[in-house]
Enzyme design. Structure first.
Site, PDB file in Angstrom:
ATOM      1  N   ASP A 128      11.584   0.023  -7.475  1.00  0.00           N
ATOM      2  CA  ASP A 128      11.664  -1.220  -8.610  1.00  0.00           C
ATOM      3  C   ASP A 128      11.942  -0.171 -10.107  1.00  0.00           C
ATOM      4  OD1 ASP A 128      11.591  -3.268  -7.160  1.00  0.00           O
ATOM      5  OD2 ASP A 128       9.168  -3.344  -7.435  1.00  0.00           O
ATOM      6  N   TYR A 151     -17.785   5.574  11.485  1.00  0.00           N
ATOM      7  CA  TYR A 151     -18.795   4.769  12.248  1.00  0.00           C
ATOM      8  C   TYR A 151     -19.232   5.627  13.525  1.00  0.00           C
ATOM      9  CZ  TYR A 151     -17.426   0.293  10.535  1.00  0.00           C
ATOM     10  OH  TYR A 151     -17.437  -0.760   9.473  1.00  0.00           O
ATOM     11  N   GLU A 188      11.629   1.495  -1.979  1.00  0.00           N
ATOM     12  CA  GLU A 188       9.972   1.059  -2.118  1.00  0.00           C
ATOM     13  C   GLU A 188       9.674  -0.382  -1.376  1.00  0.00           C
ATOM     14  OE1 GLU A 188       9.195   0.320  -6.217  1.00  0.00           O
ATOM     15  OE2 GLU A 188       7.308  -0.410  -5.750  1.00  0.00           O
TER      16      GLU A 188
END
Lengths: 623, 365
Positions: free
Chosen positions: B250, B102, B198
């Site tokens: 996982d 920006y 995680e």
């Protein structure tokens, strides 16, 4: 006693009329699917109208209107401003197969066999049971005749269901209205709209109006007000004749002797040639042609090949011309570039032919799409069997990469381009009766390739010019907008004076860079002028350094021309690409300040856009 | 003392001025401004056997003002360098990657067309200067992850130094890892190892169960694919404090890649691998063999899972007997399990059975 089986079978055997034959084999004539049936009917009607108008010297104005007729049926109305048809011939023209004026004539024309429009009439009556309605008027002062016709399929004769005189607002012309099982499709190449668009491209003298079933009207305006040069009729050329045709000609000729028969039945056979042929065939020049049997006819045919006969005349062909193909493409496509070519005539198996081609490129055409090929035979668009056509095969044979178009995996090229190929001939060798594709005749394929390569070369030249220009524009953006901003920004950050970007500009542009640096030397200054050639070519020019101060020890020595107070110091230089030269001289008793405000150097004989660091003026520089 | 910070700011400023100065010198030398960068394509990523991380190869490409594209990049680089020097380093301010995009709105023709372009520009500057975006006070968008455990550190913030104990001085949310991990100094700790986790659910489970106190563990939340700051702190814990780092994710191919990026680096940030990657990190689980051994609740492998596993078989980061056996086993059973599947065995199972078993097996405790 039992009836012999052969007699039983014989009872079932009977002659099949042509109409009956086509009733069972209508796909041969292009009436297989619903969309195609409509297209074929329109095409036959429009072809007839165009031929009629041109033969009568009238600028064609043809209206095609398609309406929903309920169920799977559509109504087709084709109306022209042609010469009209005399009352007696109307029934046979529309309701008798193989009736026409062009089958025996050897010249370029759209229709040939006289099957087209009658086949549409036949298809109409087979699918709807309704007659075809014709109105035709031959003159403002003559009445308009209205007919309702069907074909008697067992006799191939017209049956007249209605016959009256009607009021018609047109001064002359013909209107055909028929209903058939067919469908109007949009948005694909094999559609009435695309057919008319293609037809308009190669018939720039004609105006077409299409009224679609939803009432939407599209007009394809004409681009020129002159009719094409009419094609002349010629006699058959001996090279292309077949044995059966020759035998038929021998049997039905009015001539009583062989030599005159040859002279007056074929083109390019004169007195001497006729005698040579007879001699080569071991036949007497006085022989009655009617008495010649199969064996002698074969000898005659062989003799045609042995004797040298001039190629057939080509004035029987009517090319569209380069300028009219250009106009046709220009009015139907908005593109950046168009090139066209009309090749001179050649001969295939005794039939004169010529090839014309055009390419339109860029504009709104899809950049990634396969190139669109518009195929034409005797000004008629070929819409089906693109893959089986000699024109397509010729396109595929060309290595388009050499001409700036992609050709992924061979085959058709891709890119924002439309190709137009027109083959004009007294005899177009089609692959089938439905006249969808030109057969792979080597002479024709060769000419198509040459024509396409011609326009492709023009495209390549255009594109490389464009590329050069866009590179130049890109560079100008760099030097005018970006480089000054970089120089300004980096010097602001570092809080240092803005560097002179002139040398970098010369480098980016591939220009001639000229700059002068001044250093203190004794009681005066030493001036060093550096000339660098960043371009790809040698540059020969005159360098002018014009000021009032006396110059000493110049290396190399300049030529001096006095200009009142000032002296023009001129060096004639020749700088090789990539190399540079230095000029040095001293100016005694000149202050550093005076030396830094010397006027600009002038380069004479190099384009303004090619020089940085000095003014450029035009001028002649001798070798 | 802001010495460390000031020192790094000074280095960053010099590096950026060096780039700008090289453009200036090129103008003076009558050369077309240009800059040489390693080619940033997948083809130019190499596995460095010495440092055991992913780095850029030898192929380079030159951005030159001879083309519009190159000229624009040099112009934008100059504007970006000016912003970083004058707004960030001189004024001790910072902005996010999105803010940079920006900010460039005011740069006229030098403005970035889209955020990926300005993100890439910062990466280019990192590569050229061999520094990190944090050194230029560029912040990523995402929040830093959290850390929980018995470790005391000093963080230099824009508002002064803070000394924080990452268990006693923080709430259950843990200590928020700052975007510039090099503003942290480790003071003291009694940790034996680090567990990088995680999912937030498992992180909360270990805190609630008091696993950190029972085993002297530092817990770091990975929050999926870890941010640079998370990876950096793991590397520092691993190398400065010599703590074993154990990655707990996982049991699916995507999680193995989380481990690989912690240990060996990621392709996108290969220029920082030697700064971010902790090659000593070890994978604790969930292992495909755990699915079998503990009879965990599972989901079926999807097509993409299978594809990802197959591609891992040819990935040099997984080129070891251990991984080959585990991946092949998983392809055989066709199953995957989440780390929270241990809850099916009771809420304490993971802290009282699974992790102690695995830690013993790995020789950590």
């Amino acid at each position: 006693m039992a009836v012999p089986i052969a007699e039983e079978l014989a009872k079932k055997q009977r002659a099949i009329s042509i109409a009956e034959f086509f009733e069972k084999n209508r796909q041969i004539l292009g009436f297989d699917s619903a969309p195609r049936s409509l297209l074929t009917a329109v095409k036959e009607g429009v072809d007839n109208s165009l031929d009629a108008c041109e033969e009568a010297g009238i600028l064609p104005d043809i209206m095609v209107s398609i309406e929903d007729a309920g169920g799977d049926n559509v109504a087709i109305i084709i109306e022209d401003n042609g010469p009209g048809i005399v009352k007696e011939q109307i029934p046979s023209t529309f309701a008798k197969l193989l009736y026409g004026s062009r089958f025996h004539a050897i010249k370029q024309s759209r229709g040939q066999q006289g099957i087209g429009i009658s086949a549409a009439v036949l298809y109409s009556q087979l699918t709807t049971g309704k007659p075809t309605r014709i109105i035709s008027k031959i003159d403002r002062d003559k009445p308009a005749h209205y007919y309702e016709l069907v074909i008697n399929t067992s006799t191939n004769e017209p049956e007249i269901l209605g016959d009256k005189v009607v009021d018609w607002d047109r001064p002359r012309g013909t209107r055909v209205e028929m209903e058939m099982k067919a469908s109007y499709v949009k948005g694909r190449r094999q559609s009435v709209l695309e057919y008319l668009k293609s037809t308009a491209i190669v018939n720039t003298h004609a105006r077409f109006t299409l009224v679609e079933p939803d009432g939407n009207t599209i007009i394809f305006e004409r681009a020129v007000d002159t009719l094409p040069e009419p094609a002349k009729e010629i006699l058959p050329h001996p090279e292309g004749i077949e044995l059966g045709t020759l035998i038929k000609m021998l049997r039905y000729t009015d001539r009583q002797k062989l030599a005159p028969f040859l002279r007056y039945s074929f083109s390019r056979i004169g007195l001497q040639t006729a005698e040579e042929i007879c001699k080569a065939a071991h036949l007497d020049t006085e022989t009655d042609p009617h008495s010649i049997e199969l064996e002698d006819a074969k000898k005659l045919l062989d003799a045609f090949k042995k004797v040298k006969i001039m190629a057939p005349p080509t004035d029987c062909l009517s090319p569209i011309t380069e300028s009219l193909i250009y106009k046709g493409l220009e009015k139907e496509f908005s593109v950046d570039f168009i090139a066209t070519v009309s090749r001179s005539a050649s001969v295939h198996t005794g039939h004169p032919f010529l090839v014309e081609a055009g390419i339109s490129y860029g504009g709104s055409l899809g950049k990634e799409d396969r190139v669109h090929i518009l195929r034409f035979a005797n000004r008629v668009p070929l819409l089906y069997q693109q893959g089986g056509c000699a024109i397509t095969h010729a396109v595929e044979n060309i290595r388009w990469k050499n001409y700036s178009l992609n050709q992924p995996g061979g085959g058709l090229p891709t890119g924002p381009a439309v190709l137009v190929v027109h083959v004009a001939s007294t005899h177009i060798p089609f692959t089938s009766e439905s006249k969808d594709a030109v057969a792979d005749v080597p002479e024709i394929m060769n000419e198509v390739e040459l024509a396409l390569k011609d326009v492709a070369r023009k495209l390549k030249t255009f594109l490389s010019k464009q590329q050069h220009l866009s590179k130049r524009r890109e560079k100008e953006e760099i030097i005018k907008k970006i480089l000054p901003r970089i120089a300004e920004k980096v010097s602001t950050i570092l809080d240092r004076p803005t560097p002179d970007i002139t040398p970098v500009v010369a480098k980016v542009m591939g220009n001639l860079l000229v700059y002068r640096s001044v250093s203190h030397n004794g009681d005066g200054v030493q001036v060093e002028i550096t000339v660098k050639n960043y371009s790809g070519a040698s540059m020969a020019f005159k360098l002018h350094d014009t000021h009032q101060y006396p110059v000493r020890d110049a290396d190399p020595e300049p030529k001096l021309i006095s200009l009142g107070n000032d002296t023009d110091h001129i060096w004639r230089l020749d700088v090789k690409p990539g190399s540079s030269m230095n000029i040095r001289y001293n100016m005694p008793f000149v202050s550093d300040e005076e030396a830094t405000s010397l006027p600009d150097l002038i380069v004479e004989g190099v384009d303004e856009g090619m020089v940085n660091g000095a003014k450029a003026v035009r001028g002649f520089v001798d070798e | 003392m802001n010495n460390l910070r000031e020192e790094r700011d000074k280095l960053a400023k010099e590096a950026l001025l060096g780039i700008v100065g090289s453009f200036y010198k090129q103008f003076e030398d009558q050369a077309v401004p240009n800059i040489v960068l390693p080619t940033r394509t997948k083809a130019n990523i190499e596995y460095n056997n010495n440092s055991e991380v992913w780095v850029y190869g030898n192929s380079t490409s030159t951005r030159s003002a001879k083309t519009v594209k190159g000229a624009n990049q040099i112009l934008k680089m100059s504007y970006t360098a000016e912003m970083l020097i004058k707004e960030h380093l001189d004024n001790n301010r910072g902005s996010t990657l999105r803010e940079l995009y920006y900010i460039s709105e005011n740069w006229d023709i030098a403005k970035f067309r889209e955020q990926p372009e300005s993100d890439r520009m910062i990466e280019d500057l990192e590569i050229i200067t061999a520094m990190q975006r944090e050194d230029f006070h560029m912040r990523p968008e995402e929040d830093g992850a959290t850390m929980f455990g018995s470790i005391r550190l000093k963080e230099t913030t824009t508002r002064g130094e803070r000394i924080i104990h990452c268990r006693d001085d923080v709430g259950e949310g843990g200590y928020q890892i700052p975007f510039n991990v090099d503003n942290i100094e480790f003071l003291d700790h009694d940790a034996k190892f680090v567990v990088a986790i995680e999912t937030g659910g498992m992180m909360a489970r270990l805190i609630e169960n008091g696993f950190d106190e029972d085993y002297n563990a530092v817990l770091v939340h990975l929050k999926g694919q870890p941010a640079r700051s998370t990876r950096r702190i793991l590397k520092r814990l691993s190398e400065e404090l010599g703590l074993p780092v154990l990655v707990f994710t996982d049991g699916d191919p995507w999680s193995y890649r989380i481990f690989a990026s912690v240990a060996y680096g990621a392709i996108k940030s290969a220029h920082l691998s030697e700064y971010l990657a902790a090659p000593a990190a070890q994978f604790i689980g969930v292992q495909p063999s755990d699915i079998v051994d503990y009879d965990l609740s599972t989901d079926k492998l999807t097509e993409q899972d299978i594809k990802a596993l197959r591609s891992e078989l040819s990935d040099p980061r997984f080129d070891s007997e251990y991984w080959k056996t585990q991946i092949k086993l998983q392809l055989d059973i066709g199953k995957k399990a989440e780390q929270q599947a241990f809850a099916g065995k009771g809420l304490d199972f993971v802290t009282q059975r699974y992790l102690p078993d695995r830690l013993t097996e790995m020789g950590i405790i």
